[in-house]
Design a protein around this motif. Structure first.
Motif, short mmCIF file in Angstrom:
data_model
loop_
_atom_site.label_atom_id
_atom_site.label_comp_id
_atom_site.label_asym_id
_atom_site.label_seq_id
_atom_site.Cartn_x
_atom_site.Cartn_y
_atom_site.Cartn_z
N UNK A 147 0.86 -1.17 0.00
CA UNK A 147 0.00 0.00 0.00
C UNK A 147 0.91 1.23 0.00
N UNK A 148 1.05 1.86 -1.15
CA UNK A 148 2.05 2.91 -1.30
C UNK A 148 1.70 4.20 -0.58
N UNK A 149 0.42 4.40 -0.26
CA UNK A 149 0.04 5.63 0.44
C UNK A 149 -0.15 5.42 1.93
N UNK A 154 4.56 5.96 2.79
CA UNK A 154 4.44 6.89 1.65
C UNK A 154 5.67 7.76 1.44
N UNK A 155 6.27 8.24 2.50
CA UNK A 155 7.43 9.11 2.35
C UNK A 155 8.75 8.40 2.36
N UNK A 156 8.74 7.07 2.43
CA UNK A 156 9.97 6.33 2.62
C UNK A 156 10.43 5.56 1.38
N UNK A 157 9.58 5.43 0.36
CA UNK A 157 9.99 4.63 -0.78
C UNK A 157 10.31 5.51 -1.99
N UNK A 158 11.16 4.98 -2.86
CA UNK A 158 11.58 5.66 -4.07
C UNK A 158 10.78 5.10 -5.25
N UNK A 159 9.90 5.89 -5.86
CA UNK A 159 9.10 5.37 -6.98
C UNK A 159 9.94 4.88 -8.15
N UNK A 160 11.14 5.43 -8.32
CA UNK A 160 11.96 5.05 -9.47
C UNK A 160 12.54 3.65 -9.34
N UNK A 161 12.50 3.07 -8.14
CA UNK A 161 12.99 1.70 -7.98
C UNK A 161 11.93 0.81 -7.36
N UNK A 162 10.67 1.16 -7.56
CA UNK A 162 9.54 0.38 -7.05
C UNK A 162 8.75 -0.16 -8.23
N UNK A 196 8.30 5.26 8.86
CA UNK A 196 8.78 6.60 9.15
C UNK A 196 8.63 6.97 10.62
N UNK A 197 9.53 7.80 11.10
CA UNK A 197 9.36 8.45 12.41
C UNK A 197 8.54 9.71 12.14
N UNK A 198 7.23 9.60 12.31
CA UNK A 198 6.35 10.68 11.87
C UNK A 198 5.17 10.94 12.80
N UNK A 199 5.23 10.41 14.02
CA UNK A 199 4.14 10.63 14.95
C UNK A 199 2.94 9.74 14.71
N UNK A 200 3.10 8.74 13.82
CA UNK A 200 2.00 7.83 13.49
C UNK A 200 2.51 6.41 13.57
N UNK A 210 15.92 4.58 2.49
CA UNK A 210 15.06 4.63 1.31
C UNK A 210 14.68 3.21 0.91
N UNK A 211 13.39 2.97 0.74
CA UNK A 211 12.89 1.65 0.37
C UNK A 211 12.63 1.56 -1.12
N UNK A 212 12.98 0.43 -1.70
CA UNK A 212 12.59 0.08 -3.06
C UNK A 212 11.65 -1.11 -2.93
N UNK A 213 10.40 -0.92 -3.27
CA UNK A 213 9.37 -1.93 -3.07
C UNK A 213 9.14 -2.70 -4.37
#
Length: 451
Positions: A147-149, A154-162, A196-200, A210-213
């Motif tokens: 689930x990319x969003x 959402x803020x941790x993966x690189x779309x160019x390698x997913x 992410x460390x994002x309060x959630x 950086x994650x490549x999924x």
């Protein structure tokens, strides 16, 4: 955000239309062989090229295997097959949607961090205090859908390698094993590495990596050998430091084509190694010793991939017993289900376990559940949710996260050096030097960063 590739196309990976009725074969060549000509001469048609490892995937009729096997430059050929790659028993229990408004947690720590005993076991917080959270490290997660969003991904993966290798689409969705479409094995493993460390919700071991999924399995957990190999090559070609594979498939050595399919995966893992990626994989959940099998002939006659590949790191699982009742219990018991043996286990990581003797309800960090659940690994799921699960699949991303922390301190390095840092920092548990359950030890992020 850029759109994610639905199918990966690289110079080493080219796909062609698939005929409606033909069997699929993997054809392994010798270096420099003209496999296209061999396939055509045998009456087959190219489906996919994995030129980096001298392999093509072809479709052909009943006589194709015998015909192409005799052609110049062909080293081996076997029918591709789809098998179950997600180890048995790895199902989620107890969805936890209340992840935003927790009870009191330390400042700067995400709501459900205090449910993540695995981070305590591997000394992740000590590594963060040293200033390393995975920044600069690239980790490919090869698994099922994602689930990319999701707020933690959402803020941790690189779309160019997913990318999706299966044709099913990158997203995780309802399937026969999970008609809710909520528990995503790939999301669970990805979140353990890099949430992410994002309060959630939760925090990954390396929250700034950086994650490549890369989706190599269908949502059901099954997949083909060609897709797994293609995913490894795809990730290796995108300058990742680590390829994390919480998956494993078994074949009988006596099965027709088993040796060829092993060579296919071995070639892909070796290619990744040469490209600078350390491949970290789960050892499997059969509770079997490779040194003294419990069942006659098993697993002595089994090939377990990718963990049997010489250049892969095979990970066993550890767990507490009754952590929900007492957070000071020992965190490193060998999990009841984990495969083991000096000949197969390299390192151990937190994978969780189910202990029937742990009864009653417990409350941890404001969450009340049956006590045994807290011995599971808590991480991200699909549908913006979070789940507990157990398995060597949960142990593997803990180790991959520690590898990312090492890269964040020392920079990109040869996989052998990264492996050496993991080994040198691991806590030597069980039998000294190399234990059948712990291998070289349970990984320790703080110690690896102090070497």
């Amino acid at each position: 955000m850029k759109s994610v590739l639905k199918i990966a196309f690289a110079t080493s990976l080219v796909t062609f239309p698939l005929a409606a009725s033909a069997e699929t074969f993997v054809v392994l060549g010798t270096p420099g062989a003209n496999l296209d000509a061999a396939v055509t001469a045998a009456g087959g048609r190219i489906k996919k090229r994995l030129a980096s490892i001298d392999v093509v995937v072809a479709e052909g009729g009943s006589g194709f295997r015998a015909a192409v096997g005799g052609k110049a430059g062909v080293a081996a050929v076997a029918a591709d097959r789809k098998i179950k790659w997600i180890p048995k028993g790895e199902r989620a229990v107890f969805r936890d949607a209340d992840v935003v408004n927790p009870p009191n947690n330390p400042a700067g720590i995400d709501p459900r961090f205090n449910l993540q005993w695995g981070h305590t076991a591997i000394k992740a917080v000590d590594a963060w205090k040293m200033g390393y959270e995975g920044h600069g490290a690239r980790v490919a997660v090869l698994d099922g859908g994602f689930q990319l969003n999701h707020p933690d991904i959402a803020g941790r993966y690189d779309p160019s390698c997913t990318a999706d290798m299966t044709g099913e689409g990158i997203a995780y969705g309802p399937n026969s094993d999970d008609d809710t479409g909520i528990f995503a094995h790939g999301m669970h493993t990805a979140g353990t590495i890099g949430a992410a460390r994002n309060g959630v919700g939760t925090i990954g071991v390396a929250p700034k990596a950086t994650l490549c999924l890369v989706k190599v399995l269908f949502n059901s957990g099954s997949g083909s050998f060609e897709d797994v190999a293609a995913g490894i090559i795809y990730a290796a070609d995108r300058s990742v430091d680590v390829i994390s594979m919480s998956l494993g498939g078994s074949l009988q050595k006596s099965e027709e084509g088993a040796s060829t399919l092993r060579q296919l995966i071995d070639r892909a893992v070796s290619y990744a190694y040469k490209k600078g990626a350390l491949v970290i994989v789960s050892a499997g959940n059969d509770g079997q010793s490779a040194d003294s099998p419990k069942t006659t002939g098993t697993p002595a006659n089994l090939i377990h991939l990718p963990s049997d590949s010489p250049q892969a790191i095979s990970i066993s699982a550890t767990a507490p017993h009754g952590w929900g009742k007492n957070q000071n219990v020992f965190l490193d018991n060998p999990a009841s289900y984990t495969n083991y043996g000096r000949s197969v286990i390299n390192l151990a990581g937190p994978g969780g376990d189910y202990t029937p003797s742990v009864t009653g309800d417990c409350t941890v960090a404001g969450v009340t559940r049956p006590c045994y659940i807290f011995d599971f690994v808590f991480s991200t799921g699909a549908a913006n949710s979070y789940y507990w699960s157990i398995g060597t699949s949960m142990a593997t991303p803990h180790v991959s996260g520690v590898a990312a922390l090492i890269v964040s301190k020392y920079g990109k390095m040869h996989p052998a050096k990264l492996r050496a840092y993991l080994n040198a920092g691991a806590d030597d548990l069980g039998v000294s030097a190399h234990d059948p359950y712990y291998g070289n030890g349970r990984v320790n992020a703080a110690r690896s960063l102090s070497k």
